[in-house]
Design an enzyme around this catalytic site. Structure first.
Site, mmCIF file in Angstrom:
data_model
loop_
_atom_site.group_PDB
_atom_site.id
_atom_site.type_symbol
_atom_site.label_atom_id
_atom_site.label_comp_id
_atom_site.label_asym_id
_atom_site.label_seq_id
_atom_site.Cartn_x
_atom_site.Cartn_y
_atom_site.Cartn_z
ATOM 1 N N HIS A 196 0.844 -1.197 0.000
ATOM 2 C CA HIS A 196 0.000 0.000 0.000
ATOM 3 C C HIS A 196 0.879 1.246 0.000
ATOM 4 C CE1 HIS A 196 1.190 -0.395 4.197
ATOM 5 N NE2 HIS A 196 0.944 0.906 4.336
ATOM 6 N N ASP B 269 0.680 5.196 1.848
ATOM 7 C CA ASP B 269 -0.069 5.838 2.925
ATOM 8 C C ASP B 269 -0.866 7.018 2.346
ATOM 9 O OD1 ASP B 269 1.074 3.988 4.559
ATOM 10 O OD2 ASP B 269 2.419 5.362 5.603
ATOM 11 N N ARG C 75 5.802 -9.393 15.544
ATOM 12 C CA ARG C 75 6.438 -8.097 15.286
ATOM 13 C C ARG C 75 5.487 -6.978 15.704
ATOM 14 N NH1 ARG C 75 6.265 -4.444 10.926
ATOM 15 N NH2 ARG C 75 8.228 -3.343 10.576
HETATM 16 O O1 LIG Z 1 4.623 -2.045 10.407
HETATM 17 C C1 LIG Z 1 5.294 -1.424 9.584
HETATM 18 O O2 LIG Z 1 6.516 -1.451 9.550
HETATM 19 C C2 LIG Z 1 4.595 -0.621 8.511
HETATM 20 C C3 LIG Z 1 3.276 -0.065 8.935
HETATM 21 C C4 LIG Z 1 2.600 0.677 7.842
HETATM 22 O O3 LIG Z 1 3.043 0.741 6.731
HETATM 23 C C5 LIG Z 1 1.331 1.358 8.132
HETATM 24 O O4 LIG Z 1 0.797 1.216 9.253
HETATM 25 O O5 LIG Z 1 0.824 2.056 7.210
HETATM 26 FE FE LIG Z 2 2.086 2.275 5.564
#
Ligand SMILES: O=C(O)CCC(=O)C(=O)O
Ligand SMILES: [Fe+2]
Length: 331
Positions: free
Chosen positions: A210, A212, A276
């Site tokens: 994705h 952001d 994680r």
């Molecule tokens: O967890 C991650 O390293 C990425 C999180 C991420 O891309 C998001 O929350 O939009």
């Molecule tokens: Fe993200």
């Protein structure tokens, strides 16, 4: 024993029907990349040359990479440790409790898991998250956990605004007023992410690919690894760096900057053994904020953030995918 949340049972039929093909992109992220590292202590130097050099590095990293790491960012190690502990405790709560009860004074609607709209494994995110609008945690009530979230969001917000005002100045917004006016505690939010181990061999992503949908994101990731970004059409691993935070450009800065800054596709690969955690702060404007290219000819037509979010919602409902900025190209 059922996992918490019940990802395996919920998505069993999806895996059986549409296993994720083990096509190259599952294994092609063999390259590790070291993102640019920018030392933000230079921004407070008495030496104006160092300050200017640091600002240039930020602009360059946003243009070349769309992703960079910052050190000496003002968010203390202690606060990060507190946040990590909080996430462990929070996500360990029983699933039914997370789904139905108020935790951290947050309504259960703030808790989400899996991908309800997924029609194939490619779209499925093997993760759970708390989505925390900043205005929902601004009051003085609440216990120590809430205080930690307040402190973390305040510190991440300061950092996000500092980065945005440097990047905005390059586009002619000299005193940072555009971001300051439109991105407030009523519009920005924090997300706590947890990626449980994914035992399914034809596995899902931890977080599906994705971009952001904000101006920029401040991201803390633990040391497990799994974040990947698309660089010159290849997926590369972002090696975690202790003490560093990641800044990544979102769609709105790409549109405002007329593609000078890059909103880069990224994803998290699932890990079959290790869980994680990550924390993301999203610098978002109010829905009535207009986004417009800073120079002519504008690559994207003018749109409001509300319009952008509505289009994403419709596309995801219809196809399972966010289309994003390419829907808003100027004719
Ligand atoms: O967890 C991650 O390293 C990425 C999180 C991420 O891309 C998001 O929350 O939009
Ligand atoms: Fe993200």
């Amino acid at each position: 024993m059922e996992s918490n949340p019940p990802l395996l049972t919920t998505y069993k039929t999806l895996f059986a029907k549409y296993p994720r093909p083990v096509y190259p992109s599952r294994i092609d992220a063999i390259e590790e990349c070291d993102l640019p590292i920018i030392d933000l202590s230079n921004l407070t130097s008495n030496n104006i040359n160092l300050v200017e050099k640091c600002k240039k590095e930020i602009v360059l990293a946003a243009s070349d990479w769309g992703f960079f790491q910052v050190i000496n960012h003002g968010i203390s190690h202690d606060l990060i440790l507190q946040l990590t502990k909080l996430q462990l405790d929070l996500f360990r709560e029983p699933f039914e409790k997370k789904k139905q009860e108020k935790l951290l004074e947050l309504a259960p609607e703030n808790y989400c898991w899996g991908t309800p709209t997924a029609t194939n494994v490619e779209q499925l995110s093997w993760s759970e998250a708390y989505h925390i609008p900043l205005n929902s945690i601004s009051g003085s009530v609440g216990g120590s956990m809430r205080k930690i979230i307040q402190n973390a969001s305040r510190a991440m917000s300061r950092l996000a605004h500092e980065m945005a005002s440097i990047l905005g100045a390059e586009l002619g917004d000299m005193n940072g007023s555009y971001i300051k006016q439109n991105c407030t505690s009523n519009t920005c939010y924090l997300r706590l992410n947890h990626y449980p181990p994914c035992p399914e061999p034809s596995g899902a992503f931890g977080l599906a690919p994705h971009t952001d949908s904000d101006f920029l994101t401040v991201l803390y990731q633990d040391q497990v690894g799994g974040l990947q970004l698309l660089k010159e059409e290849r997926w590369v691993n972002v090696r975690p760096k202790p003490g560093a935070l990641i800044i990544n450009i979102g769609d709105l800065f790409q549109a405002w900057s007329n593609n000078l800054y890059k909103s880069v596709k990224h994803r998290v690969v699932a890990n079959s053994i290790c869980e994680r955690f990550s924390v993301a702060y999203f610098l978002c404007p109010s829905y009535d904020t207009t986004i417009q290219g800073y120079s002519d000819p504008a690559i994207y037509r003018r749109f409001s953030f509300g319009e952008y979010k509505q289009q994403i919602k419709e596309d995801v409902q219809l196809t399972g995918h966010k289309v994003g900025l390419s829907r808003f190209l100027a004719l």
